[in-house]
Design an enzyme around this catalytic site. Structure first.
Site, PDB file in Angstrom:
ATOM      1  N   LYS A   1       0.703  -1.008   0.185  1.00  0.00           N
ATOM      2  CA  LYS A   1       0.065  -0.098  -0.067  1.00  0.00           C
ATOM      3  C   LYS A   1       0.805   1.317  -0.243  1.00  0.00           C
ATOM      4  O   LYS A   1       0.591   2.274  -0.541  1.00  0.00           O
ATOM      5  CB  LYS A   1      -1.018  -0.155   1.279  1.00  0.00           C
ATOM      6  CG  LYS A   1      -2.121  -1.070   0.941  1.00  0.00           C
ATOM      7  CD  LYS A   1      -3.268  -0.840   2.199  1.00  0.00           C
ATOM      8  CE  LYS A   1      -4.294  -1.825   1.974  1.00  0.00           C
ATOM      9  NZ  LYS A   1      -5.234  -1.475   3.191  1.00  0.00           N
TER      10      LYS A   1
ATOM     11  N   LYS B   1      -9.798 -11.071  -8.644  1.00  0.00           N
ATOM     12  CA  LYS B   1     -10.821 -10.835  -7.541  1.00  0.00           C
ATOM     13  C   LYS B   1     -11.674  -9.942  -7.588  1.00  0.00           C
ATOM     14  O   LYS B   1     -11.297  -8.819  -8.144  1.00  0.00           O
ATOM     15  CB  LYS B   1     -10.237 -11.278  -6.153  1.00  0.00           C
ATOM     16  CG  LYS B   1      -9.704 -10.054  -5.385  1.00  0.00           C
ATOM     17  CD  LYS B   1      -9.579 -10.117  -4.007  1.00  0.00           C
ATOM     18  CE  LYS B   1      -9.471  -8.939  -3.046  1.00  0.00           C
ATOM     19  NZ  LYS B   1      -9.671  -9.093  -1.896  1.00  0.00           N
TER      20      LYS B   1
ATOM     21  N   LYS C   1     -13.350  -3.825  -4.786  1.00  0.00           N
ATOM     22  CA  LYS C   1     -14.081  -2.187  -4.847  1.00  0.00           C
ATOM     23  C   LYS C   1     -13.016  -1.646  -5.786  1.00  0.00           C
ATOM     24  O   LYS C   1     -13.390  -0.519  -6.238  1.00  0.00           O
ATOM     25  CB  LYS C   1     -14.244  -1.727  -3.624  1.00  0.00           C
ATOM     26  CG  LYS C   1     -13.227  -1.643  -2.775  1.00  0.00           C
ATOM     27  CD  LYS C   1     -13.522  -0.944  -1.503  1.00  0.00           C
ATOM     28  CE  LYS C   1     -12.514  -1.000  -0.410  1.00  0.00           C
ATOM     29  NZ  LYS C   1     -12.534  -2.374   0.272  1.00  0.00           N
TER      30      LYS C   1
HETATM   31  P1  ADP Z   1     -11.897  -5.068  -1.413  1.00  0.00           P
HETATM   32  O1  ADP Z   1     -11.129  -6.272  -2.112  1.00  0.00           O
HETATM   33  O2  ADP Z   1     -13.157  -4.993  -2.192  1.00  0.00           O
HETATM   34  O3  ADP Z   1     -11.163  -4.043  -0.987  1.00  0.00           O
HETATM   35  P2  ADP Z   1     -11.994  -5.989   1.439  1.00  0.00           P
HETATM   36  O4  ADP Z   1     -10.477  -6.052   1.074  1.00  0.00           O
HETATM   37  O5  ADP Z   1     -12.402  -4.762   2.196  1.00  0.00           O
HETATM   38  O6  ADP Z   1     -12.518  -5.866  -0.194  1.00  0.00           O
HETATM   39  O7  ADP Z   1     -12.468  -7.196   1.968  1.00  0.00           O
HETATM   40  C1  ADP Z   1     -13.607  -7.255   2.834  1.00  0.00           C
HETATM   41  C2  ADP Z   1     -13.606  -8.657   3.419  1.00  0.00           C
HETATM   42  O8  ADP Z   1     -14.382  -9.292   1.888  1.00  0.00           O
HETATM   43  C3  ADP Z   1     -12.440  -9.451   3.473  1.00  0.00           C
HETATM   44  O9  ADP Z   1     -12.854 -10.395   4.480  1.00  0.00           O
HETATM   45  C4  ADP Z   1     -12.030 -10.266   2.202  1.00  0.00           C
HETATM   46  O10 ADP Z   1     -11.507 -11.288   2.188  1.00  0.00           O
HETATM   47  C5  ADP Z   1     -13.378 -10.297   1.665  1.00  0.00           C
HETATM   48  N1  ADP Z   1     -13.607 -10.347   0.222  1.00  0.00           N
HETATM   49  C6  ADP Z   1     -13.155  -9.371  -0.587  1.00  0.00           C
HETATM   50  N2  ADP Z   1     -13.220  -9.646  -2.193  1.00  0.00           N
HETATM   51  C7  ADP Z   1     -13.515 -11.064  -2.086  1.00  0.00           C
HETATM   52  C8  ADP Z   1     -13.942 -11.930  -3.312  1.00  0.00           C
HETATM   53  N3  ADP Z   1     -13.607 -11.549  -4.466  1.00  0.00           N
HETATM   54  N4  ADP Z   1     -14.334 -12.929  -2.888  1.00  0.00           N
HETATM   55  C9  ADP Z   1     -13.948 -13.567  -1.617  1.00  0.00           C
HETATM   56  N5  ADP Z   1     -14.083 -12.696  -0.515  1.00  0.00           N
HETATM   57  C10 ADP Z   1     -13.616 -11.451  -0.702  1.00  0.00           C
HETATM   58 NA    NA Z   2      -8.631  -4.717  -0.222  1.00  0.00          NA
END
Ligand code: ADP
Ligand code: NA
Length: 330
Positions: A114, A197, A200
């Site tokens: 990051k 994956k 957001k």
């Molecule tokens: P993002 O990747 O959208 O920034 P976060 O990192 O805030 O999402 O993740 C919040 C939660 O959602 C975490 O527990 C993460 O493991 C889960 N998560 C995020 N994206 C996925 C995905 N594509 N498939 C499964 N779990 C996910």
């Molecule tokens: Na993330």
């Protein structure tokens, strides 16, 4: 019989959760209410480590909490609270900062990634000590288990090291938490780039399904999902990541097995699968959207639920902090 204690948090960094957040994390929170003494936290202190706008943060904390309630977290069955409502989190984090090595913190790969993206000079010290605050989040509740994905393993390791270090320096104080590996959590991929994956931070909004977006928009995204040039509906994540993702979502939202789905789509085309899944998604998000709206339309009630959650959380966290303060000579 006391249930194992679990703690998990989610950042209020978007106006809606996406299907990956739900199927990969939040859905499991709902299940764990029944088997664990569960503490769930909207981690707004973590959300200010990389810059934010106050009004946006305020809105996102509320909409995150409302969505968590809407998908089935029940304040009678779990403790749902907002991190900044519980002052013990930063208080314990400071103590833990003082037993964390600078080199140790510097090795956290998430910070390296990051801060490299933001520029090391500009990255905040808060971003640097983020995993220490996360350790405080967990240790304050004497959590036995923490549900973790691969990306959080290193942070949980740090939490365990800090708990053991504090305990051996000052006397037994913290439960050393174990990773709670969740079987069959779905990994959801981007609809436009099915090898990445769903996130957001996706390059295109067409790649992610947001729980709170217009259902017609979600349906369109499913129908326009990137697949492959073949025609057979089989589950083959390696060669057919797009179709595999659609089947994964379909199975997760309906409870049907993937094999069962594959069987029932024998001879059908990709368009048939997409059309049906689009309907499944629309039917799934509709009641969630309605319930979210109900919670957001009654701010006093939402405030009350969150105040009760914070009070319950403080019942545990203040006792832990008191013990930790005693041990270190405060
Ligand atoms: P993002 O990747 O959208 O920034 P976060 O990192 O805030 O999402 O993740 C919040 C939660 O959602 C975490 O527990 C993460 O493991 C889960 N998560 C995020 N994206 C996925 C995905 N594509 N498939 C499964 N779990 C996910
Ligand atoms: Na993330």
């Amino acid at each position: 019989v006391s249930r194992p204690r679990v703690l998990s948090g989610i950042q209020p960094t978007a106006d809606s959760f996406h299907l990956g957040n739900y199927l990969g994390a939040v859905r499991n929170w709902v299940t764990m209410q029944e088997t664990h003494d569960a503490f769930y936290c909207v981690v707004d202190l973590h959300a200010i480590t990389a810059g934010h706008e106050p009004e946006v943060l305020r809105r996102r904390v509320r909409v995150s909490a409302a969505q968590l309630l809407a998908v089935g977290l029940d304040p009678e069955r779990c403790t749902l609270f907002v991190q900044s409502h519980v002052p013990e989190h930063p208080q314990l984090a400071w103590v833990l900062n003082c037993i964390t090595g600078f080199g140790e913190a510097s090795r956290m790969t998430q910070f390296k990634d990051k801060s490299a993206r933001q520029g090391t000079e500009r990255a905040s010290v808060g971003l640097f000590t983020y995993p220490v605050l996360q350790a405080a989040d967990i240790l304050l509740y004497q959590a036995d288990a923490v549900p973790v994905g691969e990306d959080q393993r290193q942070h949980l390791e740090l939490t365990r090291d800090l708990a053991q270090r504090f305990n051996s320096l000052y006397g037994p104080t913290f439960t050393v938490p174990a990773p709670h590996i969740v079987r069959d959590t779905a990994k959801i991929t981007d609809l436009q780039d099915p090898t990445a994956k769903m996130s957001k931070s996706a390059s295109s909004p067409a790649g992610i399904i947001e729980l709170l977006e217009e259902p017609a928009k979600s349906a369109k995204k499913i129908r326009s999902a990137v697949t492959d040039t073949g025609r057979e509906i089989i589950f083959d994540p390696e060669n057919k990541p797009g179709i595999a993702n659609l089947l994964t979502i379909y199975a997760a939202l309906t409870g049907r097995g993937i094999d069962n789905l594959v069987e029932s789509y024998a001879g059908a085309g990709y368009g048939d699968l997409k059309k049906d899944l689009a309907e499944v998604v629309v039917e799934f998000v509709r009641p969630i959207q309605e319930r979210t709206r109900t919670f957001l339309d009654d701010p006093a009630q939402l405030d009350k639920l969150l105040a009760i959650g914070a009070e319950k959380a403080r019942g545990v966290s203040s006792a832990t902090l008191r013990t930790a303060y005693d041990r270190i000579g405060f």
